[in-house]
Design an enzyme around this catalytic site. Structure first.
Site, short mmCIF file in Angstrom:
data_model
loop_
_atom_site.label_atom_id
_atom_site.label_comp_id
_atom_site.label_asym_id
_atom_site.label_seq_id
_atom_site.Cartn_x
_atom_site.Cartn_y
_atom_site.Cartn_z
N GLY A 34 22.61 -32.25 -3.35
CA GLY A 34 23.92 -32.90 -3.39
C GLY A 34 23.99 -33.91 -4.52
N THR B 200 20.30 -39.44 -3.62
CA THR B 200 21.14 -38.91 -2.54
C THR B 200 21.92 -40.05 -1.93
OG1 THR B 200 21.16 -37.95 -0.31
CG2 THR B 200 19.11 -38.98 -0.97
N ASP C 202 18.30 -40.94 3.05
CA ASP C 202 17.41 -40.35 4.05
C ASP C 202 16.10 -39.82 3.46
OD1 ASP C 202 18.55 -38.28 2.66
OD2 ASP C 202 19.01 -37.06 4.41
N ASP D 287 15.12 -34.76 -0.49
CA ASP D 287 13.88 -34.20 0.06
C ASP D 287 13.67 -32.73 -0.30
OD1 ASP D 287 13.27 -36.51 1.30
OD2 ASP D 287 13.19 -35.69 3.34
N ARG E 63 22.28 -25.47 -5.58
CA ARG E 63 21.24 -25.10 -4.62
C ARG E 63 20.83 -23.68 -4.97
NH1 ARG E 63 24.32 -28.91 -1.37
NH2 ARG E 63 22.84 -30.48 -0.67
N ARG F 170 24.57 -35.96 7.60
CA ARG F 170 24.39 -34.83 8.53
C ARG F 170 23.32 -35.12 9.58
NH1 ARG F 170 25.23 -31.26 4.21
NH2 ARG F 170 23.00 -31.27 3.82
N ASP G 57 22.72 -40.31 1.02
CA ASP G 57 22.40 -40.44 2.45
C ASP G 57 21.29 -41.44 2.80
OD1 ASP G 57 24.32 -38.61 3.24
OD2 ASP G 57 22.99 -36.90 2.96
P1 ATP Z 1 20.65 -33.56 -0.40
O1 ATP Z 1 19.85 -34.31 0.62
O2 ATP Z 1 21.55 -34.43 -1.19
O3 ATP Z 1 21.33 -32.34 0.15
P2 ATP Z 1 18.35 -32.08 -1.29
O4 ATP Z 1 17.55 -32.18 -2.51
O5 ATP Z 1 17.63 -32.38 0.00
O6 ATP Z 1 19.60 -33.01 -1.50
P3 ATP Z 1 18.47 -29.24 -0.70
O7 ATP Z 1 19.65 -28.34 -0.68
O8 ATP Z 1 17.67 -29.38 0.54
O9 ATP Z 1 19.02 -30.63 -1.23
O10 ATP Z 1 17.45 -28.76 -1.85
C1 ATP Z 1 17.92 -28.50 -3.17
C2 ATP Z 1 17.23 -27.26 -3.72
O11 ATP Z 1 15.82 -27.50 -3.80
C3 ATP Z 1 17.35 -25.99 -2.90
O12 ATP Z 1 18.53 -25.27 -3.12
C4 ATP Z 1 16.14 -25.19 -3.37
O13 ATP Z 1 16.42 -24.57 -4.59
C5 ATP Z 1 15.11 -26.28 -3.58
N1 ATP Z 1 14.26 -26.38 -2.38
C6 ATP Z 1 14.55 -26.97 -1.20
N2 ATP Z 1 13.55 -26.83 -0.31
C7 ATP Z 1 12.60 -26.11 -0.93
C8 ATP Z 1 11.30 -25.61 -0.56
N3 ATP Z 1 10.80 -25.84 0.66
N4 ATP Z 1 10.62 -24.91 -1.47
C9 ATP Z 1 11.11 -24.68 -2.69
N5 ATP Z 1 12.32 -25.11 -3.11
C10 ATP Z 1 13.06 -25.81 -2.26
#
Ligand code: ATP
Length: 325
Positions: A15, A129, A133, A107, A76, A175, A131
């Site tokens: 995000g 982020t 979190d 994360d 994503r 969330r 959030d």
């Molecule tokens: P936010 O908390 O703002 O949503 P985020 O970084 O946690 O941000 P995610 O959608 O969980 O957002 O992860 C972003 C991208 O990172 C995913 O679309 C994927 O490409 C990659 N990713 C997430 N988890 C994994 C994993 N376990 N292994 C490899 N790539 C991952």
């Protein structure tokens, strides 16, 4: 110590959050100042797999510190969740001479960074982020802007809510984490704050509270509801039916992600961006940048992801005391 780094890649993932641009700028400018080559990887891991890689010069990050969103775009990628995708991503980094990647995101994005690291690409995570979190850090880029945006919107809703003697349910983002909800709830003087971490679904308690505050002569009743609890519209209907008090729900949604970053977000993003490059310069591998007790520090990425975090007891106790009457 790892091989000396020549080229650093930077990407934003997950995000978007206000202040990501300030972090990109800090990474690019500090890395250039140290003599590294810098490339931007567009659209997170999805863009990496499509080789959307651009050279970053000092002017590439001109006039962005004050802008919300991310000039590198974010995405994503399901493909990058697979072993083949991760191998391909690391191969593309090697093909473009990218020795290390700075990943600005949440994360999930850090898990992606660990996957790249497994295939020989050094990575550093910067927590970005709204959030708040991310477990290892007291601060995440975007949180301050998001809570200020939400607070201003809630204040406006409160004005109209008081004028019409309504109950207002305002749903804020979060969330699985209630950091935005509890901070904005306390800062706007809400009568109820519903957090995904603690809300037990006891709507009767909410109804009783609305009736009690009306009896006490309050013109409005403000409920801050976190996205993770959700169901604000149907909740409003049920509260209105049970109390006779006109009740409206407002879901703030994506407006909380946008806007010009606050001073705090720009400042923290810049400190964290510089620290990420410093960590690489020091020859460290696979780290996450964090703010701990007002200091910018770095943790091992795997250890950082394993740290547990919850809303501080003091925040919860304060919220409980401030919403009791
Ligand atoms: P936010 O908390 O703002 O949503 P985020 O970084 O946690 O941000 P995610 O959608 O969980 O957002 O992860 C972003 C991208 O990172 C995913 O679309 C994927 O490409 C990659 N990713 C997430 N988890 C994994 C994993 N376990 N292994 C490899 N790539 C991952």
């Amino acid at each position: 110590m790892a091989n000396p780094i020549k080229t650093i890649g930077v990407l934003t993932s997950g995000g978007d959050a206000p202040g990501m641009n300030a972090a990109i700028r800090a990474v690019v400018r500090s890395a250039l100042a140290y003599g590294y080559r810098v490339v931007g990887i567009k659209r997170g891991y999805a863009g990496l797999l499509k080789e959307e890689i651009v050279e970053m010069k000092s002017t590439s990050v001109s006039d962005i510190i004050q802008r919300g969103g991310t000039i590198l775009y974010t995405a994503r990628s399901m493909e990058f969740m697979t072993e083949e995708g991760q191998q391909e991503g690391a191969g593309i980094c090697k093909k473009h001479g990218i020795d290390a990647v700075v990943v600005i995101g949440g994360d999930g994005s850090f898990r992606g960074a660990m996957a790249l690291a497994k295939h020989g690409i050094n990575t550093v995570g910067i927590p970005g982020t709204i959030d708040l979190d991310i477990t290892c850090t007291d601060y995440t880029i975007g949180f301050d802007t998001a809570i200020n945006t939400a607070m201003e919107a809630i204040d406006k809703i409160r004005d109209t809510s008081s004028s019409h003697e309504r109950c207002s349910i305002v749903e804020v983002m979060g969330r699985s984490a209630g950091y935005i909800a509890i901070t904005c709830g306390i800062a706007t003087g809400a009568e109820n704050i519903l957090l995904p971490e603690v809300y037990d679904g006891d709507e009767q308690a909410l109804v009783n509270r609305v009736i009690a505050s009306r009896k006490a002569g309050k013109a409005h009743h403000l409920v801050i509801n976190a996205e993770g609890v959700g169901h604000s519209s149907s909740m409003a209907k049920r509260i209105e039916a049970a109390t006779g008090v006109e009740t409206r729900a407002t879901i703030l949604g994506y407006l909380q992600r946008g806007g010009s970053p606050t001073c705090r977000d720009r400042f923290m993003a810049t400190l964290m961006g510089v620290k990420a490059v410093d960590v690489l310069k020091a020859g460290k591998e696979n780290r996450v940048i964090a703010s701990k007790h007002d200091e910018i520090v770095d943790f091992d990425m795997a250890e950082a992801l394993a740290i547990q975090k919850s809303i501080p007891d003091e925040w919860q106790r304060t919220a409980e005391l401030m919403t009791r009457h």
